[in-house]
Design a protein around this motif. Structure first.
Motif, PDB file in Angstrom:
ATOM      1  N   LEU A  28     -41.401  -0.233  14.546  1.00 57.52           N
ATOM      2  CA  LEU A  28     -42.243  -1.051  15.448  1.00 57.52           C
ATOM      3  C   LEU A  28     -41.387  -2.405  15.525  1.00 57.52           C
ATOM      4  O   LEU A  28     -41.198  -3.254  14.899  1.00 57.52           O
ATOM      5  N   PRO A  29     -40.895  -2.337  17.007  1.00 52.53           N
ATOM      6  CA  PRO A  29     -40.265  -3.712  17.247  1.00 52.53           C
ATOM      7  C   PRO A  29     -41.266  -4.894  17.363  1.00 52.53           C
ATOM      8  O   PRO A  29     -42.474  -4.954  17.656  1.00 52.53           O
ATOM      9  N   GLY A  30     -40.750  -5.973  16.950  1.00 54.07           N
ATOM     10  CA  GLY A  30     -41.421  -7.510  16.940  1.00 54.07           C
ATOM     11  C   GLY A  30     -40.855  -8.167  18.022  1.00 54.07           C
ATOM     12  O   GLY A  30     -39.784  -8.375  18.343  1.00 54.07           O
TER      13      GLY A  30
ATOM     14  N   PRO B 299     -53.598 -14.023  16.541  1.00 53.38           N
ATOM     15  CA  PRO B 299     -52.990 -15.191  17.085  1.00 53.38           C
ATOM     16  C   PRO B 299     -53.383 -15.539  18.312  1.00 53.38           C
ATOM     17  O   PRO B 299     -53.983 -14.709  19.110  1.00 53.38           O
TER      18      PRO B 299
ATOM     19  N   THR C 121     -51.917 -16.293  21.043  1.00 50.10           N
ATOM     20  CA  THR C 121     -51.415 -15.748  22.172  1.00 50.10           C
ATOM     21  C   THR C 121     -52.086 -14.398  22.678  1.00 50.10           C
ATOM     22  O   THR C 121     -52.316 -14.177  23.874  1.00 50.10           O
TER      23      THR C 121
ATOM     24  N   ASP D   4     -55.315 -13.614  22.640  1.00 50.87           N
ATOM     25  CA  ASP D   4     -56.650 -13.852  23.748  1.00 50.87           C
ATOM     26  C   ASP D   4     -56.267 -14.670  24.653  1.00 50.87           C
ATOM     27  O   ASP D   4     -56.854 -14.411  25.493  1.00 50.87           O
TER      28      ASP D   4
ATOM     29  N   LEU E 186     -53.304 -14.007  26.408  1.00 55.07           N
ATOM     30  CA  LEU E 186     -52.779 -12.912  27.279  1.00 55.07           C
ATOM     31  C   LEU E 186     -53.948 -11.848  27.884  1.00 55.07           C
ATOM     32  O   LEU E 186     -54.090 -11.518  29.044  1.00 55.07           O
ATOM     33  N   ILE E 187     -54.818 -11.621  26.976  1.00 57.27           N
ATOM     34  CA  ILE E 187     -55.906 -10.665  27.348  1.00 57.27           C
ATOM     35  C   ILE E 187     -56.965 -11.066  28.447  1.00 57.27           C
ATOM     36  O   ILE E 187     -57.680 -10.468  29.145  1.00 57.27           O
TER      37      ILE E 187
ATOM     38  N   GLU F 141     -46.849   1.653  25.876  1.00 56.33           N
ATOM     39  CA  GLU F 141     -46.400   1.000  24.430  1.00 56.33           C
ATOM     40  C   GLU F 141     -47.404   1.334  23.339  1.00 56.33           C
ATOM     41  O   GLU F 141     -47.038   1.473  22.415  1.00 56.33           O
TER      42      GLU F 141
ATOM     43  N   THR G 289     -52.169  -3.830  21.129  1.00 57.26           N
ATOM     44  CA  THR G 289     -50.518  -3.804  21.389  1.00 57.26           C
ATOM     45  C   THR G 289     -49.969  -5.163  21.500  1.00 57.26           C
ATOM     46  O   THR G 289     -48.871  -5.138  20.812  1.00 57.26           O
ATOM     47  N   ILE G 290     -50.424  -6.157  21.802  1.00 59.72           N
ATOM     48  CA  ILE G 290     -49.850  -7.516  21.817  1.00 59.72           C
ATOM     49  C   ILE G 290     -49.806  -8.301  20.393  1.00 59.72           C
ATOM     50  O   ILE G 290     -48.830  -8.485  20.144  1.00 59.72           O
ATOM     51  N   HIS G 291     -50.959  -8.027  19.647  1.00 60.67           N
ATOM     52  CA  HIS G 291     -50.854  -8.281  18.302  1.00 60.67           C
ATOM     53  C   HIS G 291     -49.801  -7.623  17.455  1.00 60.67           C
ATOM     54  O   HIS G 291     -48.966  -8.338  16.694  1.00 60.67           O
ATOM     55  N   LEU G 292     -49.753  -6.227  17.782  1.00 63.48           N
ATOM     56  CA  LEU G 292     -48.600  -5.413  17.136  1.00 63.48           C
ATOM     57  C   LEU G 292     -47.307  -5.894  17.482  1.00 63.48           C
ATOM     58  O   LEU G 292     -46.461  -5.882  16.702  1.00 63.48           O
ATOM     59  N   SER G 293     -47.140  -6.156  18.707  1.00 60.23           N
ATOM     60  CA  SER G 293     -45.795  -6.596  19.116  1.00 60.23           C
ATOM     61  C   SER G 293     -45.310  -7.699  18.482  1.00 60.23           C
ATOM     62  O   SER G 293     -44.220  -8.109  18.215  1.00 60.23           O
ATOM     63  N   LEU G 294     -46.403  -8.856  18.415  1.00 60.21           N
ATOM     64  CA  LEU G 294     -45.947 -10.103  17.646  1.00 60.21           C
ATOM     65  C   LEU G 294     -45.717  -9.992  16.272  1.00 60.21           C
ATOM     66  O   LEU G 294     -44.949 -10.622  15.606  1.00 60.21           O
ATOM     67  N   LEU G 295     -46.467  -8.939  15.821  1.00 58.03           N
ATOM     68  CA  LEU G 295     -46.150  -8.735  14.166  1.00 58.03           C
ATOM     69  C   LEU G 295     -44.887  -8.079  13.954  1.00 58.03           C
ATOM     70  O   LEU G 295     -44.037  -8.503  13.253  1.00 58.03           O
ATOM     71  N   GLY G 296     -44.644  -7.034  14.819  1.00 59.37           N
ATOM     72  CA  GLY G 296     -43.359  -6.121  14.531  1.00 59.37           C
ATOM     73  C   GLY G 296     -43.410  -5.563  13.077  1.00 59.37           C
ATOM     74  O   GLY G 296     -44.372  -5.934  12.440  1.00 59.37           O
TER      75      GLY G 296
END
Lengths: 526, 447
Positions: free
Chosen positions: A72-74, B82, B84, B86, B88-89, B115, B337-344
């Motif tokens: 999972l990319p961050g 985060p 961010t 709330d 962005l959505i 994604e 998806t945004i939260h999981l992108s932030l987490l990585g």
């Protein structure tokens, strides 16, 4: 009238020998190329969330620790903002332009709704907290129920369905339960040909056979046609009113009567309730069950495909079969009845449970905020304005476009067919794609299926007269271009959107549903 | 009215252009005796300030999760989202767009869904995922129906560790669809013998991971037992953060994985809206319910995304569709998806680690309290204790002391008198040392 089964084209025709202006980056001004999250320069340690260090403890995961990478990319916060802001700019939205999708009701989404839903006491409460700590949340549900019952003239409401189709299932399950409670079993549901696809899908899902009802030449259902289709094996009719041709069913009361005489129930698809709020009550028309799309009629945002919310109002005959959970008033307190045994103790016979918790609370708050803001006068005015706007579009286009059922008043949406394009070489799809270049989201196309090359336009009450005038003028312009033989304008459209027409056939024949890389052996082997 | 742009003069001009005298001339198809002469008997419209005041009175009666030591779980979890996400959505282009039927002007939503599908597939260890379902419980219900279609059998075996409300949802769908359900009674102490329930009629076994009591177990033997009889393994995950620490269901042989995705990106919202995750094997993709987003190219050969395989769906197939689903949870999927992108990967693993450490710490503290017995050996961020008291009364007493302590099992299974002393407790990254101390001290006072 027969069903149109040809469908719409799903492959783009070849682009017509134009040389696009190329840039070095591929970006076009404000429209940026944006790679997938998975294509960015990867660093396994990158994260945009700072968390405290975990306490040192002896793990109790039972030896099931994950040992393989998740891949999972961050992204850091600035990267996240840019990635998703850039993507957002590739979307059409109500906030940026008229969105005339018939049957979808793309009306303005008030921002007060968003603010209210985010109050910690609504947005940050758990469905299984002690009921004494959520009395205000239960009061919201009770208050919303009161509004829905008053506006529909029905006896009871089930709030938990998560969307329109889920509400349909709820209403039809209530009907099935009522028939079983009479000691009967019926196996057929009547569905007019113009129905939303969810209606026959719901009926079939429950094991019912679907018997189609043909519409009259004027686009509405005749009570005689319903009577002819009825027998003692018919459980219900699923009728959309106003119907998907944008017409109020003039014989709806007579239809309800013949349905009831046959011992069957009247399920009304309430997707188009927004045309009649405060003008006529479904309960006065003989409806037994109707779902209400809070995301259509009561302005909760569509969010790119959801979440929705589909409360179902029920008649006296069906009220006791409503699913759990439901809220009731217990003296000065509100109480939520969550299990079937407790419901039965109150003399109910719940059809079961449709979802883990209480339904779409976030949407309840938004819808109630909208109702409080508009009030009874405003909601009635909103319906009138929606109907007025659709008829204004009809009047503005009636000499150039063709109406399958003649020029007559419509409700909140106006339906055209493609007869006016006959011989031009321009299809409904081409016409719609040319609208994109003019800055409009297309109308609903090829639905309802009973009309050839259907174009269903729902402008909603949210547009100014200037906006409607420009929309009408634009559609007139395009129709004139089509009639003048300017097919190139349509074939290559859209030219000015982030992408040209997409190859849907290829997507379906070689489905690529997740991102894969050649160096990923597991995925490459698929 | 602030939401209605048309003014009286506009309305008059428009009626004239249409060629009618009054608005009710457009409602001529409504039976005259049914047309309401007056608006319904409800309050008149209100200003923003008035609405805020009215709802403010109601909201003040609720205790929000952030305002107290909070340990309530059982299918919905308090996590930190985060800022961010709330922000962005609420971008207009995401918030106020429809299902992406016109791909040329919906690439934002479509790329996000692609994604999302990839993230969900990787997290669950499966090949493909759909573009989201209503929530975890309805996703589990759809998984059972999909298993029936794939195996042409109609009996589902449900583990006793499956959330009782999920069991009820599956039973409701099955009761009316002619299928049967073998629901094993919940029993936190014993290890159930699922294999003994699987026979030649069984289409699938549904196991929750971690279970409703918080317990975790190896799914591989269950997958093996199911597959040996030609049945499928459906795994339901109600706490998706767990998969940041635990072996994925896909690795252990699951055929369909469904999950409640609320924990990532989405608030508690008193039960909804949430986001259902649905993942499966490549070979089963054409029997999947719900929307799917796929990659393709446009007329210029540029990559783009479209909704695809719609021949499974109700708007094309009508009564032959795989499901009646139309709406998904698009905006909640975006938040996920945004939260999981932030987490990585690094952030998700750290988040899972903090959750587990907090739960282990709390369990260790509670174990020492007289009258508390820890029933769960292996768990992620949630576990069950047996109290020397009625759990519901204890929770109410703790609530009066300002601690929201967990879910008494009697709330989910009121008919099971033998479980009335069980309390399910969740602990996430939001809990502090002070929260834990407050909980333990208040409990010691009560017991």
């Amino acid at each position: 009238m027969s069903m149109n089964t040809e469908g719409r084209p799903t492959r783009p025709t070849a682009a017509v020998g134009e040389t696009p202006f190329e840039t070095f980056t591929g970006n076009r001004g404000l429209d940026h190329e944006e790679p997938l999250l998975f294509e960015r320069h990867a660093n396994a340690e990158t994260t945009g969330v700072d968390l405290p260090k975990a306490k040192t403890v002896k793990p109790r995961l039972g030896g099931l620790e994950r040992d393989e990478p998740i891949r999972l990319p961050g992204l850091t916060e600035p990267e996240t903002m840019r990635h998703y802001v850039r993507l957002s700019r590739k979307n059409y939205a109500i906030d940026s332009g008229l969105y005339p999708l018939g049957s979808c009701t793309m009306k303005h989404n008030p921002r007060l709704n968003e603010r209210m839903a985010r109050l910690p006491g609504f947005g940050d409460v758990h469905p299984l907290q002690p009921q004494s700590t959520v009395q205000g949340a239960l009061a919201v549900m009770q208050s919303l129920s009161g509004y829905l019952l008053e506006l529909t003239g029905m006896a009871s409401v089930a709030l938990s369905p998560k969307a329109g189709a889920h509400g349909e299932l709820c209403g039809m399950l209530a009907i099935k339960a009522a028939i079983e409670a009479r000691g009967e079993s019926r196996s057929v549901v009547l569905v007019p040909e113009s129905a939303h696809g969810t209606n026959p899908a719901t009926a079939a899902f429950m094991g019912y056979g679907v018997r189609s009802i043909r519409a009259r030449d004027n686009g509405t259902v005749a009570p005689e046609a319903v009577r002819d289709a009825l027998d003692d094996d018919v459980a219900a009719i699923m009728l959309t009113n106003p119907n998907t041709c944008g017409l109020f069913e003039p014989d709806v009361v007579a239809i309800a009567d013949v349905v009831h005489e046959a011992g069957a129930y009247f399920y009304c698809d309430g997707a188009n309730f927004n045309a009649i709020v405060g003008k006529v009550r479904p309960g006065d028309l003989g409806v037994d069950a109707m779902h209400i799309n809070l995301h259509k009629t009561f302005s909760t945002p569509h969010g790119g495909g959801g979440p929705g919310s589909g409360p179902v109002v029920l008649s006296d005959a069906l009220a006791r079969f409503a699913p759990v959970p439901y809220v009731l008033r217990d003296g000065q307190r509100f109480r939520i009845v969550e299990d079937e045994v407790a419901a039965e103790e109150q003399g109910n016979a719940p059809l079961g449970r449709l979802t883990a918790f209480h339904g779409q609370m976030g949407m309840f708050v938004r819808a109630l905020t909208y109702m409080l803001s508009h009030g009874c006068d405003g909601m009635r005015q909103a319906s009138e304005d929606a109907v007025l706007a659709a008829n204004y579009v009809r009047a503005g286009l009636r000499d150039l476009f063709t109406q399958p059922f003649g020029d007559r008043p419509c409700m909140h949406e106006v339906l055209f067919d493609d007869a006016f394009l006959k011989g031009t070489g321009v299809s409904t799809l081409d016409f719609a794609k040319a609208m994109i270049d003019e800055g409009y989201h297309p109308m609903t196309m090829y639905f309802p299926l009973v009309v050839h090359g259907a174009m269903l336009i729902e402008p909603t009450e949210s547009e100014t007269r200037d906006s409607l005038d420009l929309f009408i003028a634009t559609l007139r312009h395009l129709a004139e271009e089509a009639k003048a033989g300017n097919t190139a304008l349509f074939e290559g459209a859209p030219r000015l959107a982030p992408l040209r027409r997409l190859d849907e056939t290829r997507a379906a024949r070689q489905p690529r549903l997740v991102y894969t890389t050649p160096e990923d052996p597991r995925e490459a082997a698929e | 009215m602030r939401y209605l742009p048309l003014q009286a003069a506009d309305r008059e001009a428009m009626l004239a252009a249409i060629g009618v005298a009054g608005i009710d001339d457009l409602f001529i198809d409504v039976p005259a005796d049914k047309l309401l002469a007056e608006p319904p008997e409800l309050p008149l419209g209100k200003s923003e300030m008035e609405v805020e005041r009215e709802l403010g009175r109601l909201v003040a009666q609720n205790v929000s999760a952030s305002s107290v030591p909070f340990f309530v779980g059982c299918g919905a979890y308090k996590h930190h989202v985060p800022a961010t996400v709330d922000h962005l959505i609420q971008r207009s282009e995401f918030l106020t767009s429809y299902t992406p039927y016109q791909p040329e002007i919906s690439q934002g939503t479509l790329q996000v869904l692609f994604e999302f599908q990839t993230q969900v597939a990787r997290l669950t260890g499966m090949d493909v995922a759909n573009a989201s379902m209503y929530d975890g419980s309805t996703a589990a219900g759809e998984a059972v129906l999909m298993a029936h279609r794939l195996t042409k059998r109609s009996k589902a075996v449900l583990s006793g560790g499956l959330h009782p409300h999920y069991v009820a949802v599956i039973e409701t769908l099955s009761r009316h669809g002619g299928a049967t359900v073998d629901a094993i009674p919940a029993d936190p102490g014993e290890s159930e013998d699922l294999a003994a329930h699987i026979d030649d009629e069984t289409s699938c076994v549904v196991v929750q991971y971690p279970g409703v009591f918080g317990d975790i177990r190896d799914l591989a033997p269950i997958a093996e037992a199911a597959h040996a009889k030609g049945a499928l393994l459906v795994v339901a995950v109600t706490e998706i953060v767990a998969l940041g620490a635990l072996r994925s269901p896909g690795e252990m042989g699951a055929d369909i994985v469904t999950a409640e995705g609320q924990s990532i990106g989405n608030g508690l919202n008193f039960g909804g809206p949430y986001v259902g995750l649905f993942a499966t094997r490549q070979k089963f993709v054409r029997q999947m319910p719900g929307r799917l987003c796929g990659e393709t190219v446009d007329a210029d050969g540029k990559r783009g995304f479209v909704l695809t395989l719609s021949t499974r769906e109700q708007h094309i197939r009508r009564d032959k569709a795989t499901s009646n689903i139309c709406t998904n949870s698009g905006l909640c999927a975006l938040a996920f998806t945004i939260h999981l992108s932030l987490l990585g990967e690094a952030g998700l693993r750290r988040l899972a680690e903090v959750n587990h450490a907090n739960a282990v710490t709390l369990a260790g503290m509670l174990e020492k309290v007289r009258g508390v017995e820890l029933l769960t050996d292996a768990f992620f961020n949630e576990f069950t204790v047996r109290l020397d008291a009625n759990a519901e009364n204890t929770v109410d007493a703790l609530a009066k002391r300002g601690v929201l302590a967990g879910v008494p099992m009697s709330r989910l299974l009121p008919a099971r008198r033998d479980l009335r002393d069980l309390l399910v407790i969740a602990s996430t990254e939001v809990n502090t040392d002070g929260d834990r101390t407050a909980f333990v001290e208040a409990l010691e006072e009560i017991l």
